[in-house]
Design a protein around this motif. Structure first.
Motif, PDB file in Angstrom:
ATOM      1  N   VAL A  10       0.851  -1.192   0.000  1.00 18.95           N
ATOM      2  CA  VAL A  10       0.000   0.000   0.000  1.00 18.95           C
ATOM      3  C   VAL A  10       0.881   1.234   0.000  1.00 18.95           C
ATOM      4  CG1 VAL A  10      -1.891  -1.164   1.214  1.00 18.95           C
ATOM      5  CG2 VAL A  10      -0.119   0.025   2.533  1.00 18.95           C
ATOM      6  N   ARG A  11       0.241   2.366  -0.205  1.00 18.86           N
ATOM      7  CA  ARG A  11       1.022   3.601  -0.126  1.00 18.86           C
ATOM      8  C   ARG A  11       0.180   4.686   0.514  1.00 18.86           C
ATOM      9  NH1 ARG A  11      -2.394   6.401  -2.736  1.00 18.86           N
ATOM     10  NH2 ARG A  11      -2.689   6.339  -4.978  1.00 18.86           N
ATOM     11  N   TYR A  12       0.867   5.563   1.229  1.00 20.48           N
ATOM     12  CA  TYR A  12       0.242   6.786   1.719  1.00 20.48           C
ATOM     13  C   TYR A  12       0.934   7.904   0.960  1.00 20.48           C
ATOM     14  CZ  TYR A  12      -0.815  10.775   4.680  1.00 20.48           C
ATOM     15  OH  TYR A  12      -1.216  12.003   5.128  1.00 20.48           O
ATOM     16  N   ALA A  13       0.120   8.789   0.347  1.00 22.65           N
ATOM     17  CA  ALA A  13       0.688   9.717  -0.637  1.00 22.65           C
ATOM     18  C   ALA A  13       0.322  11.173  -0.346  1.00 22.65           C
ATOM     19  CB  ALA A  13       0.192   9.312  -2.035  1.00 22.65           C
ATOM     20  N   PRO A  14       0.904  11.743   0.688  1.00 19.20           N
ATOM     21  CA  PRO A  14       0.589  13.140   0.994  1.00 19.20           C
ATOM     22  C   PRO A  14       1.310  14.115   0.060  1.00 19.20           C
ATOM     23  CG  PRO A  14       2.273  12.352   2.490  1.00 19.20           C
ATOM     24  CD  PRO A  14       1.913  11.182   1.618  1.00 19.20           C
ATOM     25  N   SER A  15       0.725  15.284  -0.127  1.00 20.58           N
ATOM     26  CA  SER A  15       1.439  16.370  -0.818  1.00 20.58           C
ATOM     27  C   SER A  15       2.137  17.169   0.266  1.00 20.58           C
ATOM     28  CB  SER A  15       0.461  17.295  -1.543  1.00 20.58           C
ATOM     29  OG  SER A  15      -0.440  16.534  -2.289  1.00 20.58           O
ATOM     30  N   PRO A  16       3.445  17.285   0.202  1.00 19.56           N
ATOM     31  CA  PRO A  16       4.153  17.982   1.283  1.00 19.56           C
ATOM     32  C   PRO A  16       4.060  19.501   1.159  1.00 19.56           C
ATOM     33  CG  PRO A  16       5.717  17.129  -0.309  1.00 19.56           C
ATOM     34  CD  PRO A  16       4.370  16.730  -0.805  1.00 19.56           C
ATOM     35  N   LEU A  44       5.715   5.242   1.656  1.00 18.39           N
ATOM     36  CA  LEU A  44       5.392   6.657   1.856  1.00 18.39           C
ATOM     37  C   LEU A  44       5.813   7.382   0.582  1.00 18.39           C
ATOM     38  CD1 LEU A  44       4.563   9.175   3.432  1.00 18.39           C
ATOM     39  CD2 LEU A  44       6.811   9.150   4.544  1.00 18.39           C
ATOM     40  N   ARG A  45       4.820   7.928  -0.098  1.00 19.01           N
ATOM     41  CA  ARG A  45       5.101   8.579  -1.380  1.00 19.01           C
ATOM     42  C   ARG A  45       4.817  10.071  -1.250  1.00 19.01           C
ATOM     43  NH1 ARG A  45       0.965   7.104  -5.831  1.00 19.01           N
ATOM     44  NH2 ARG A  45       0.120   9.193  -5.489  1.00 19.01           N
ATOM     45  N   MET A  46       5.832  10.870  -1.406  1.00 17.45           N
ATOM     46  CA  MET A  46       5.643  12.317  -1.339  1.00 17.45           C
ATOM     47  C   MET A  46       5.176  12.807  -2.710  1.00 17.45           C
ATOM     48  SD  MET A  46       6.315  13.308   1.694  1.00 17.45           S
ATOM     49  CE  MET A  46       7.131  12.678   3.167  1.00 17.45           C
ATOM     50  N   ASP A  47       3.947  13.304  -2.763  1.00 15.12           N
ATOM     51  CA  ASP A  47       3.401  13.826  -4.021  1.00 15.12           C
ATOM     52  C   ASP A  47       3.846  15.283  -4.168  1.00 15.12           C
ATOM     53  OD1 ASP A  47       2.270  11.389  -4.400  1.00 15.12           O
ATOM     54  OD2 ASP A  47       0.193  12.065  -4.440  1.00 15.12           O
ATOM     55  N   ASP A  48       5.090  15.439  -4.574  1.00 17.11           N
ATOM     56  CA  ASP A  48       5.693  16.778  -4.581  1.00 17.11           C
ATOM     57  C   ASP A  48       5.970  17.280  -5.997  1.00 17.11           C
ATOM     58  OD1 ASP A  48       7.666  14.981  -5.149  1.00 17.11           O
ATOM     59  OD2 ASP A  48       9.098  15.676  -3.658  1.00 17.11           O
ATOM     60  N   LEU A 188       0.510  17.220 -13.242  1.00 19.26           N
ATOM     61  CA  LEU A 188      -0.532  17.268 -12.213  1.00 19.26           C
ATOM     62  C   LEU A 188      -0.536  15.918 -11.514  1.00 19.26           C
ATOM     63  CD1 LEU A 188      -1.929  19.250 -14.686  1.00 19.26           C
ATOM     64  CD2 LEU A 188      -3.258  19.663 -12.611  1.00 19.26           C
ATOM     65  N   TYR A 189      -1.303  15.809 -10.458  1.00 15.19           N
ATOM     66  CA  TYR A 189      -1.276  14.609  -9.607  1.00 15.19           C
ATOM     67  C   TYR A 189      -1.658  13.311 -10.346  1.00 15.19           C
ATOM     68  CZ  TYR A 189      -4.205  11.385  -6.982  1.00 15.19           C
ATOM     69  OH  TYR A 189      -4.842  10.262  -6.548  1.00 15.19           O
ATOM     70  N   THR A 190      -2.603  13.395 -11.280  1.00 14.02           N
ATOM     71  CA  THR A 190      -3.271  12.185 -11.792  1.00 14.02           C
ATOM     72  C   THR A 190      -2.329  11.136 -12.399  1.00 14.02           C
ATOM     73  OG1 THR A 190      -5.067  13.672 -12.336  1.00 14.02           O
ATOM     74  CG2 THR A 190      -5.263  11.429 -13.163  1.00 14.02           C
ATOM     75  N   PRO A 192       1.286  10.872 -12.475  1.00  6.12           N
ATOM     76  CA  PRO A 192       2.368  10.317 -11.651  1.00  6.12           C
ATOM     77  C   PRO A 192       1.849   9.296 -10.631  1.00  6.12           C
ATOM     78  CG  PRO A 192       2.645  12.672 -11.863  1.00  6.12           C
ATOM     79  CD  PRO A 192       1.312  12.348 -12.484  1.00  6.12           C
ATOM     80  N   SER A 193       0.654   9.552 -10.102  1.00  4.39           N
ATOM     81  CA  SER A 193       0.096   8.632  -9.113  1.00  4.39           C
ATOM     82  C   SER A 193      -0.075   7.237  -9.722  1.00  4.39           C
ATOM     83  CB  SER A 193      -1.241   9.177  -8.618  1.00  4.39           C
ATOM     84  OG  SER A 193      -1.780   8.317  -7.651  1.00  4.39           O
ATOM     85  N   VAL A 194      -0.635   7.197 -10.935  1.00  3.76           N
ATOM     86  CA  VAL A 194      -0.861   5.903 -11.594  1.00  3.76           C
ATOM     87  C   VAL A 194       0.480   5.249 -11.958  1.00  3.76           C
ATOM     88  CG1 VAL A 194      -1.810   4.787 -13.654  1.00  3.76           C
ATOM     89  CG2 VAL A 194      -3.112   6.594 -12.483  1.00  3.76           C
ATOM     90  N   ILE A 206      -5.754   2.918  -0.793  1.00  2.00           N
ATOM     91  CA  ILE A 206      -6.696   3.252   0.282  1.00  2.00           C
ATOM     92  C   ILE A 206      -6.601   4.759   0.490  1.00  2.00           C
ATOM     93  CG2 ILE A 206      -7.309   2.833   2.701  1.00  2.00           C
ATOM     94  CD1 ILE A 206      -5.590   0.164   2.399  1.00  2.00           C
ATOM     95  N   ARG A 207      -7.677   5.467   0.234  1.00  2.00           N
ATOM     96  CA  ARG A 207      -7.614   6.931   0.293  1.00  2.00           C
ATOM     97  C   ARG A 207      -9.009   7.490   0.530  1.00  2.00           C
ATOM     98  NH1 ARG A 207      -6.100   7.825  -6.140  1.00  2.00           N
ATOM     99  NH2 ARG A 207      -7.954   6.835  -6.987  1.00  2.00           N
ATOM    100  N   GLY A 208      -9.090   8.810   0.676  1.00  2.00           N
ATOM    101  CA  GLY A 208     -10.353   9.459   0.991  1.00  2.00           C
ATOM    102  C   GLY A 208     -11.346   9.389  -0.158  1.00  2.00           C
ATOM    103  N   ASP A 210     -13.006  11.561  -1.477  1.00  2.00           N
ATOM    104  CA  ASP A 210     -12.951  12.677  -2.435  1.00  2.00           C
ATOM    105  C   ASP A 210     -12.215  12.252  -3.709  1.00  2.00           C
ATOM    106  OD1 ASP A 210     -10.741  12.418  -0.703  1.00  2.00           O
ATOM    107  OD2 ASP A 210     -10.124  14.499  -0.978  1.00  2.00           O
ATOM    108  N   HIS A 211     -11.628  11.061  -3.707  1.00  2.00           N
ATOM    109  CA  HIS A 211     -10.897  10.591  -4.891  1.00  2.00           C
ATOM    110  C   HIS A 211     -11.694   9.596  -5.740  1.00  2.00           C
ATOM    111  CE1 HIS A 211      -7.068  12.597  -4.384  1.00  2.00           C
ATOM    112  NE2 HIS A 211      -7.123  12.338  -3.100  1.00  2.00           N
ATOM    113  N   VAL A 212     -12.959   9.350  -5.390  1.00  2.00           N
ATOM    114  CA  VAL A 212     -13.721   8.338  -6.142  1.00  2.00           C
ATOM    115  C   VAL A 212     -13.802   8.695  -7.631  1.00  2.00           C
ATOM    116  CG1 VAL A 212     -16.003   7.302  -6.477  1.00  2.00           C
ATOM    117  CG2 VAL A 212     -15.040   7.461  -4.180  1.00  2.00           C
TER     118      VAL A 212
HETATM  119  N1  GLU Z   1      -1.604  13.422  -2.981  1.00  2.00           N
HETATM  120  C1  GLU Z   1      -2.952  12.937  -3.058  1.00  2.00           C
HETATM  121  C2  GLU Z   1      -3.732  13.525  -1.907  1.00  2.00           C
HETATM  122  O1  GLU Z   1      -3.135  13.915  -0.920  1.00  2.00           O
HETATM  123  C3  GLU Z   1      -2.937  11.421  -3.001  1.00  2.00           C
HETATM  124  C4  GLU Z   1      -4.214  10.791  -3.314  1.00  2.00           C
HETATM  125  C5  GLU Z   1      -4.027   9.294  -3.489  1.00  2.00           C
HETATM  126  O2  GLU Z   1      -3.875   8.615  -2.467  1.00  2.00           O
HETATM  127  O3  GLU Z   1      -4.024   8.837  -4.631  1.00  2.00           O
HETATM  128  O4  GLU Z   1      -4.926  13.638  -1.959  1.00  2.00           O
END
Ligand code: GLU
Length: 447
Positions: A10-16, A44-48, A188-190, A192-194, A206-208, A210-212
């Motif tokens: 799994v990954r957790y992908a915050p934007s720093p 842990l993936r930094m979406d930077d 943009l985020y879309t 690189p995430s894939v 696994i994410r919020g 708001d990403h459906v």
């Molecule tokens: N950087 C995105 C966010 O913080 C990641 C979303 C995802 O988990 O794909 O919302």
């Protein structure tokens, strides 16, 4: 989450772009629980990719906050260091005819959206750029325009089985072709995430929730790049007591602030994850214990409202049950020792640091509070103080003797003694406190 060893990743992908808050801690921890329960790996993936807003300082603070919560990723990646992978994906999508250059400015797009709305049509991108000839493009570029790149959606319903929300359908026909690459070449985020999810072998996203709708687009991109498509689980979002989402800029409920305010990491983790589930918000010994209990089916589909008063009471309950063994190193840092002292005082704590004030009731100094009208009463009580050794029985023996001598009972008997011995009207049971304070200090306080 059920224990099934395997190749779960799994990954957790915050934007720093700031401190993470309680709402961000929810996916961070839900991913952690899932990884732990499935003996999987946690990336842990930094979406930077947004270079203007991302900072190394924020990225470092996120790592520190996760460590404090008890999360130790198996791998850390920064998207800013992975551009070559995204460039390669762009080439493949271009080759497959799925990525096309567009030259509209924001103003032009805005005007078109307004016109569509005025005509009662959905304001989705009209794909005008697909009709441009090579000559048109050459002319636009000669004018100095640089393209941004859109992904050509299939325009069909995309179905997926969400592990939390059940069967989902996102119809990409009602969406604009998403911009994947900006005019300046940044991502943009879309996309690189894939690309990262494929490259890193992520099995579960696994994410919020708001990403459906993004998921519809992203599944198409996964497929266009040859997949595999991971499983998705979209959880409800944590909101504040008024139902508003948390914001990184809000600050007050950042994990760093909660830590500075003296909350236990496990209390914060429990609030971040068990709020808005069918499990009660109650003390747990460890993240693994929660991971063992929290199934996706327990996550409710409505919003998860965070109540600050619940955090306080949970934190207090955790401290009231904390063993001396667990508390001892932290007590030592504050120059406090003694199992009896801990066991007597812990029930008064809301935050661990409160122990310093309470410990002063034992070690002093205490400023006794004695009303003028109680002077004679306190003097009598002082004379009746039993000889040592003192036990849990001493308080009853002493107050029986005072009652017999003065005729006082109930609050008029106990409160002046408490105020004299502790300087305050609330606190630990005097029966337990007395042997800790000892006869000499009691004599001093009853003067
Ligand atoms: N950087 C995105 C966010 O913080 C990641 C979303 C995802 O988990 O794909 O919302």
């Amino acid at each position: 989450m059920t224990q099934t060893p395997g190749s779960t990743k799994v990954r957790y992908a915050p934007s720093p772009t700031g401190r993470i808050h309680l709402g961000n801690a929810r996916p961070a921890l839900l991913n952690w629980f899932f990884a732990r329960a499935h003996c999987g790996q946690y990336v842990l993936r930094m979406d930077d990719t947004d270079l203007a807003r991302s900072t190394r300082e924020s990225a470092d603070s996120i790592e520190a906050d996760l460590a404090w919560l008890g999360i130790t990723p198996s791998l850390l990646v920064r998207q800013s260091e992975r551009t070559a992978l995204y460039d390669a994906a762009v080439d493949r999508l271009k080759g497959a005819g799925r990525l096309y250059p567009c030259y509209e400015t924001e103003d032009e797009l805005d005007r078109r959206r307004k016109r569509a709305r005025a005509l009662g049509k959905p304001p989705i991108y009209d794909r005008a750029a697909l009709k441009l000839s090579d000559a048109d493009r050459a002319r636009l570029e000669a004018e100095g325009r640089k393209p941004h790149w859109r992904f050509k959606l299939d325009g069909k319903p995309v179905h997926f089985e969400d592990l939390i929300k059940g069967a989902q359908t996102v119809n990409t026909a009602s969406m604009s072709d998403p911009v994947l690459v900006r005019e300046d070449g940044s991502y943009l985020y879309t996309l690189p995430s894939v690309v990262d999810d494929i490259d890193l072998g992520i099995t579960h996203v696994i994410r919020g929730e708001d990403h459906v709708s993004n998921t519809g687009t992203q599944i198409e991109i996964f497929e266009a790049l040859g997949g595999p498509v991971p499983a998705f689980a979209h959880h409800n979002l944590l909101t504040d007591a008024e139902g508003q989402g948390f914001s990184k800029r809000l600050g007050s409920l950042s994990i760093g602030d909660l830590r500075a305010q003296g909350y236990e990491a496990i209390a914060v983790a429990i609030m971040a994850t068990l709020t808005g589930t069918s499990l009660p918000v109650e003390p747990h010994a460890s993240l693994d214990e929660i991971a063992g209990k929290l199934e996706f089916s327990a996550i409710s589909h409505g919003p998860a409202r965070f109540d600050p008063a619940e955090l306080d009471s949970l934190n207090a309950r955790i401290l009231h049950a904390m063993s001396y063994q667990a508390a001892q190193p932290r007590l030592a840092e504050r120059g406090i020792a003694g199992e009896e002292l801990w066991l007597v005082l812990r029930n008064n704590l809301v935050k661990f640091d409160d122990i310093a004030d309470w410990a002063r009731l034992v070690t002093g100094p205490v400023q006794p509070v004695i009303d003028e009208q109680d002077r004679a009463f306190i003097a009598t009580a002082r004379e009746l103080l039993p000889p040592e050794p003192w036990t849990l029985q001493t308080w009853a023996d002493w107050t029986d003797a005072i009652r017999a001598a003065t005729g006082r009972k109930g609050k008029p008997l106990f409160m002046p003694l408490r105020m004299a011995l502790t300087g305050r009207h609330d606190g630990p049971e005097l029966k337990s406190l007395l042997p800790l304070v000892g006869r000499k200090a009691c004599l001093d306080r009853l003067l």
